[in-house]
Scaffold this motif. Structure first.
Motif, short mmCIF file in Angstrom:
data_model
loop_
_atom_site.label_atom_id
_atom_site.label_comp_id
_atom_site.label_asym_id
_atom_site.label_seq_id
_atom_site.Cartn_x
_atom_site.Cartn_y
_atom_site.Cartn_z
N LYS A 7 0.86 -1.86 0.69
CA LYS A 7 1.79 -2.98 0.70
C LYS A 7 1.23 -4.08 -0.19
CE LYS A 7 4.29 -5.96 3.97
NZ LYS A 7 4.47 -6.27 5.41
N ASN A 8 2.06 -4.56 -1.11
CA ASN A 8 1.65 -5.59 -2.08
C ASN A 8 0.43 -5.11 -2.87
OD1 ASN A 8 3.67 -7.30 -1.04
ND2 ASN A 8 2.28 -8.06 0.54
N ASN A 53 0.21 -4.33 -6.34
CA ASN A 53 0.25 -4.42 -7.79
C ASN A 53 -1.14 -4.58 -8.40
OD1 ASN A 53 3.00 -4.11 -8.10
ND2 ASN A 53 3.42 -6.31 -7.97
N ASP A 79 4.71 1.22 -3.15
CA ASP A 79 4.58 -0.05 -2.43
C ASP A 79 5.72 -0.14 -1.42
OD1 ASP A 79 4.27 -2.78 -1.68
OD2 ASP A 79 3.36 -3.20 -3.62
N ILE A 80 5.39 0.06 -0.15
CA ILE A 80 6.43 0.09 0.88
C ILE A 80 6.24 -1.05 1.88
CG2 ILE A 80 6.94 2.55 0.66
CD1 ILE A 80 5.08 3.13 2.99
N PRO A 81 7.34 -1.64 2.36
CA PRO A 81 7.25 -2.79 3.26
C PRO A 81 6.79 -2.44 4.66
CG PRO A 81 9.54 -2.17 2.95
CD PRO A 81 8.74 -1.33 2.00
N SER A 82 6.97 -1.18 5.07
CA SER A 82 6.52 -0.75 6.40
C SER A 82 6.21 0.74 6.34
CB SER A 82 7.58 -1.02 7.46
OG SER A 82 8.70 -0.18 7.25
N GLU A 133 8.71 3.75 6.14
CA GLU A 133 9.31 4.22 4.89
C GLU A 133 8.60 5.44 4.32
OE1 GLU A 133 12.00 2.57 3.26
OE2 GLU A 133 12.12 1.59 5.21
N TYR A 174 -2.21 0.45 5.81
CA TYR A 174 -1.68 1.67 6.43
C TYR A 174 -2.71 2.76 6.71
CZ TYR A 174 2.71 -0.43 4.79
OH TYR A 174 3.76 -1.28 4.55
#
Length: 256
Positions: free
Chosen positions: A18-19, A21, A47-50, A53, A73
């Motif tokens: 997540k985040n 970059n 890049d997944i928010p949760s 996904e 994660y």
């Protein structure tokens, strides 16, 4: 790059986080694949928010052969996997996933990268360690401490059984614990002024500070330790070692 373009490659790999970059992995494997002329391999960020996904990635990319996993994660991804190898099971965190015969197999190469990059820096007085943080990376570090027979304590912002808080860190503790390892994201670019809340004034030349962060090269945590005479090391070598270990796992299933 669009989904269908990613699927044009025979072998797809990616980083789940997540985040992300800022991440090292995409650039590292892009260069590796180019240098080794692996034109049928491609690495990208997922890049997944949760973590919910994650299953979609498998369906969307039938050519996926492996994942790296990063903050936040490394632990929450485990229920989505078919099995763990013995090391990942012992650690309780995963940073590498092998896709083999449609099964997702969790591995941990963080511990290997950390151990091999830490060992050259150790002195005889580094017999006790403070591990700053309690997440997936901290679990890999704790596993290494057990392998190296170094006593350790986890340090957290909140009080929990068998853990220290930052408020507990005093002269008595710092006189005994000469190895301090930061596994938190505090100080990562762009928020480079952030740092773990330890009593830097109590550090001495006996201490070794190891920061898993690699960007910036020298975090505020390391800078303040160095100013007190402590030895310092960052996570750059660890990253390369864990990435190469992941590649060893993945390439066993490839026809290169």
């Amino acid at each position: 790059m669009e989904v269908n373009q990613k699927n044009d490659y025979k072998y797809l790999f990616g980083l789940v986080g997540k985040n992300i970059n800022y991440s090292f992995s995409r650039g590292y494997f892009k260069t590796k694949f180019e240098n080794e002329h692996l034109t049928n391999c491609f690495y990208t960020n997922f890049d997944i928010p949760s973590i919910e996904e994650f299953p979609k990635l498998i369906k969307q990319h039938p050519n996926i052969k492996g994942f790296n996993v990063t903050i936040p994660y490394k632990e929450s991804i485990i229920p989505y996997l078919d099995t763990l190898d013995d090391t990942a099971k012992s650690i309780g965190a995963v940073n590498t996933i092998e896709v083999k015969d449609s099964k997702l197999i969790g591995h941990n190469t963080d511990y290997y990268g950390f151990m091999k990059s830490l060992e050259p820096n150790l002195n005889k007085n580094h017999t006790k360690a403070l591990i700053l943080g309690t997440g997936g990376a901290a679990k890999a570090v704790a596993y290494v401490m057990r392998l190296l027979k170094i006593d350790y304590n986890l340090v957290s912002r909140t009080s929990k059984p068998h853990q220290l808080t930052y408020n507990n860190l005093n002269t008595e503790i710092l006189d005994k614990y000469h190895l301090i390892i930061n596994t938190t994201p505090l100080g990562t670019f762009p928020e480079i002024s952030n740092k773990p809340d330890i009593p830097y004034n109590l550090l001495t030349e006996k201490h070794l500070l190891f920061d898993l962060i690699y960007n910036p090269e020298k975090t505020t945590f390391l800078t303040l330790g160095e100013e007190k005479g402590a030895s310092i090391a960052n996570g750059s070598k660890m990253l390369v070692l864990q990435a190469e270990k992941a590649w060893e796992i993945w390439k066993q299933n490839l026809n290169l």
